[in-house]
Design an enzyme around this catalytic site. Structure first.
Site, PDB file in Angstrom:
ATOM      1  N   GLU A 113       0.826  -1.203   0.000  1.00 41.14           N
ATOM      2  CA  GLU A 113       0.000   0.000   0.000  1.00 41.14           C
ATOM      3  C   GLU A 113       0.866   1.261   0.000  1.00 41.14           C
ATOM      4  O   GLU A 113       1.757   1.435   0.835  1.00 41.14           O
ATOM      5  CB  GLU A 113      -0.905   0.000   1.237  1.00 41.14           C
ATOM      6  N   THR A 152      -5.463   1.774  -5.276  1.00 43.43           N
ATOM      7  CA  THR A 152      -5.127   0.360  -5.124  1.00 43.43           C
ATOM      8  C   THR A 152      -5.729  -0.480  -6.237  1.00 43.43           C
ATOM      9  O   THR A 152      -5.063  -1.368  -6.792  1.00 43.43           O
ATOM     10  CB  THR A 152      -5.612  -0.150  -3.758  1.00 43.43           C
ATOM     11  N   HIS A 165      -1.345   3.251   5.504  1.00 47.46           N
ATOM     12  CA  HIS A 165      -2.585   3.940   5.130  1.00 47.46           C
ATOM     13  C   HIS A 165      -3.075   4.699   6.352  1.00 47.46           C
ATOM     14  O   HIS A 165      -2.941   4.226   7.476  1.00 47.46           O
ATOM     15  CB  HIS A 165      -3.639   2.902   4.691  1.00 47.46           C
ATOM     16  N   ASP A 197       1.308  -0.522  -4.933  1.00 47.68           N
ATOM     17  CA  ASP A 197       0.080  -0.375  -5.715  1.00 47.68           C
ATOM     18  C   ASP A 197       0.025   1.003  -6.377  1.00 47.68           C
ATOM     19  O   ASP A 197      -0.415   1.151  -7.505  1.00 47.68           O
ATOM     20  CB  ASP A 197      -1.165  -0.626  -4.859  1.00 47.68           C
ATOM     21  N   HIS A 198       0.535   2.011  -5.665  1.00 44.60           N
ATOM     22  CA  HIS A 198       0.596   3.387  -6.174  1.00 44.60           C
ATOM     23  C   HIS A 198       1.444   4.188  -5.212  1.00 44.60           C
ATOM     24  O   HIS A 198       1.895   3.676  -4.180  1.00 44.60           O
ATOM     25  CB  HIS A 198      -0.804   4.009  -6.305  1.00 44.60           C
TER      26      HIS A 198
END
Length: 653
Positions: A290, A330, A462, A514-515
């Site tokens: 993440e 995501t 996150h 994911d990014h």
């Protein structure tokens, strides 16, 4: 328009409500402007556009919000004006609407803090997943204080209304039928003009993304995103003949070891192995991390020492030094690595209907006799993950709360039990726990002599950035740096445990983000915020090295299959980066803007059939527009047009 003639009238509340809303909207716009004072354009023209267009959108929003009040006044009998029912209805709904709007203004500030955007498709998506979002808000902010602030501001506005005798005049004066009809018809006409002729992207007029976002109105942007969450390529973007587009793409996808078989799809082909080298059949553990920006690593200039383990891997693995994410969410990362496809406009394929039984990397693993497993520390109902992965050949391991799934997915879903959890927040269990679950399942699979492809999606990096205490030297919940350092720590602990397993020497590990942690900037596409790290670890078939070729998330698994020397069928847009024939390029975008980048040249396709060609200065992260190169333009169009065509025509099945 009605200020003078309606000064002492039934419409006094309407006038006061409009004035306070416009003032609050202006104040919010000023706050955002000061917040990014060094990033916004401060030329006279752009200032006028930012605040002038902002006023235009605010008028549209308040017209729609106050329409129920206008209708109420139009139909409510004069003889009942000022009676108890009239007072109850007006006081109650005025207070409720004020509370909701004040809360929305504060929510816009928190949304801007996270995404540097007005409400957009992310807000639309989050509206669906209320459990995760509400839990995240509770853990990230002092909700009691937030509600108290909203209540105080609401009461203060009501107090001002009362002091100005707004309610007294509203309950005192009657209104003739002609005035009521005129006001109602005017509001309906204004709303019709906005719905029909004023799109949200009218705000994108300055060339500076911050100015453009500031000029928007959050509520207007929210409903615009709700309407346009799925976009057909040929309707919104510049296109070329499909036959020509596929011809261009087949040339780009052709390799010495591939042979096209276009009976199944225009890009379907067979990838042949190298006959001089034996193919390898190893277990594969894939970790999608993440929000892991390349900028967190020491190699890319970070001096915080928050990724010591990943920093060591840049020298002890195959490290992709110049790789970019396809998107900013995501589900875009999942789409890129599983389908190896450029980002299509609108929603990610992970969230779209008709996304089961697609040709994915799981199809390749299954053809080689592997069992595919997806591990997620939260409820896989979120972002449609369970449906997508379960519908494409994965067994599911998640922290479900009894969400309804299709019958074919129920049989492949396994819950992560309470006794397997040491820490959990709004988004799911901590990274250490999900890794431990994977290790347990891998042990079982190895004991049963099953080859496994285990796909892990992490959650710890996150907001609210909470994780188990006493693991690292940064207290839990204090910010992104701590979450990144814990993410790195958990990966290190995972590899320590994995190396003790009998199956370790027969397993390849792949890690990619994911990014990025942030995607927003002053440019319409902020390219630097798509740069992510990727690793292939424990692959004895290839020497540890740094790959500096410019490439994409969609190239990761085709490269891995090349490392393992597999022959396989492919419907992928990704290619083996290690092949000499690999042509460097990057495919990235938002849900509306699609970009092809080659070297430092970036062609950006926008909806409304607009496009720009740019030079990217990596040092300043600035885009400078240059004259359009038609060959570059046709290639950019072809990547995205054909990808959208294959999915919408069910040719990825």
């Amino acid at each position: 328009m009605f200020t003078f003639s309606l000064r002492n009238s039934r419409y006094q509340l309407l006038k006061a409500f409009i004035i306070w809303f416009l003032l609050f909207s202006l104040l919010l716009r000023i706050i955002f402007f000061i917040w990014h004072f060094n990033d916004v354009s401060k030329t006279f023209n752009n200032l006028m556009l930012t605040f002038g267009l902002g006023f235009v959108f605010d008028v549209g929003v308040i017209s729609m919000i106050t329409l129920p009040l206008v209708i109420y006044i139009a139909i409510f009998p004069n003889k009942w004006i000022g009676k108890l029912l009239d007072k109850i209805l007006i006081f109650f709904f005025t207070s409720l609407t004020l509370f909701i709007l004040v809360f929305t203004f504060l929510a816009e500030i928190t949304f801007w803090e996270e995404f540097k955007n007005r409400f957009n498709f992310i807000a639309v998506d989050y509206l669906i997943y209320t459990f995760e979002v509400i839990a995240n808000i509770q853990e990230s902010y002092n909700l009691t204080l937030l509600i108290a602030i909203v209540v105080i501001i609401t009461l203060a506005i009501l107090y001002i209304f009362i002091k100005k005798k707004v309610f007294t005049k509203t309950f005192k004066y009657s209104t003739d039928l002609k005035t009521r009809a005129l006001v109602l018809s005017t509001f309906i006409f204004i709303i019709y003009i906005y719905i029909k002729f004023i799109p949200n992207n009218l705000a994108e007029a300055t060339g500076n993304r911050y100015n453009d976002e500031i000029s928007k109105a959050g509520i207007y942007s929210f409903f615009a995103a709700f309407r346009n969450n799925q976009m057909k390529y040929e309707k919104f973007y510049t296109s070329i003949d499909n036959k020509k587009a596929f011809e261009i793409i087949r040339k780009k996808l052709s390799e010495p070891n591939s042979k096209f078989d276009t009976l199944q799809s225009p890009i379907h082909r067979f990838i042949a192995k190298n006959d001089t080298i034996s193919p390898q059949k190893k277990n594969v553990v894939f970790i999608l991390v993440e929000s892991l920006s390349a900028s967190f690593l020491k190699k890319h200039g970070n001096q915080e020492k928050i990724t010591p383990f990943l920093d060591s891997l840049t020298q002890n693995a195959v490290y992709f030094d110049n790789l970019y994410a396809t998107g900013t969410r995501t589900v875009r990362g999942m789409e890129a690595v599983t389908l190896c496809i450029p980002p299509t406009p609108g929603q990610s394929i992970v969230k779209r209907p008709e996304n089961h039984n697609l040709f994915t990397i799981a199809s390749v693993f299954k053809s080689k006799g592997y069992q595919n497993n997806f591990f997620y520390g939260g409820d896989g109902y979120f972002d449609n993950m369970n449906s997508f992965f379960g519908g494409n050949g994965f067994y599911i391991y998640d922290r479900g709360r009894g969400s309804i799934l299709n019958d074919d997915i129920k049989t492949t879903r396994h819950n992560i039990n309470d006794n397997e959890v040491t820490f959990e927040n709004a988004w799911g269990i901590c990274d250490e726990d999900i890794y431990n679950k994977m290790l347990t399942v891998a042990d079982q699979q190895y004991a049963e002599q099953k080859m496994f492809f285990n796909f892990i999606m992490t959650t710890s990096n996150h907001r609210p950035y909470t994780y188990p205490e006493n693991k690292i030297d940064i207290p839990s919940g204090t910010g992104r740096s701590g979450a990144v350092k814990y993410t790195d720590y958990a990966l290190h602990q995972f590899f320590k445990k994995a190396k003790e397993k009998t199956w370790y020497k027969e397993t390849v590990f792949v890690i990619i983000a994911d990014h990025c942690a942030s995607s927003a900037g002053k440019n319409e596409i902020d390219i630097i915020n798509y740069h992510i790290p990727a690793f292939i670890i424990n692959a004895s078939e290839i020497e540890n090295q740094i790959i500096s070729k410019q490439c994409s998330q969609i190239d990761l698994f085709p490269t891995l299959f090349g490392v393992l020397n597999w022959d396989y069928e492919s419907n992928f847009y990704g290619k083996n980066v290690l092949e000499k024939s690999f042509e460097e390029r990057v495919l990235l975008g938002t849900y509306r803007k699609l970009t092809l980048m080659k070297g430092n040249k970036a062609f950006i396709l926008s909806d409304q059939k607009r496009q720009t060609f740019n030079i990217w200065d990596q040092n300043t992260n600035n885009l400078k527009e240059i004259p359009i190169d038609n060959t570059f333009k046709e290639e950019a169009i072809s990547w995205y047009q054909t990808a959208d065509y294959l999915f919408t025509h069910k040719l990825l099945k």
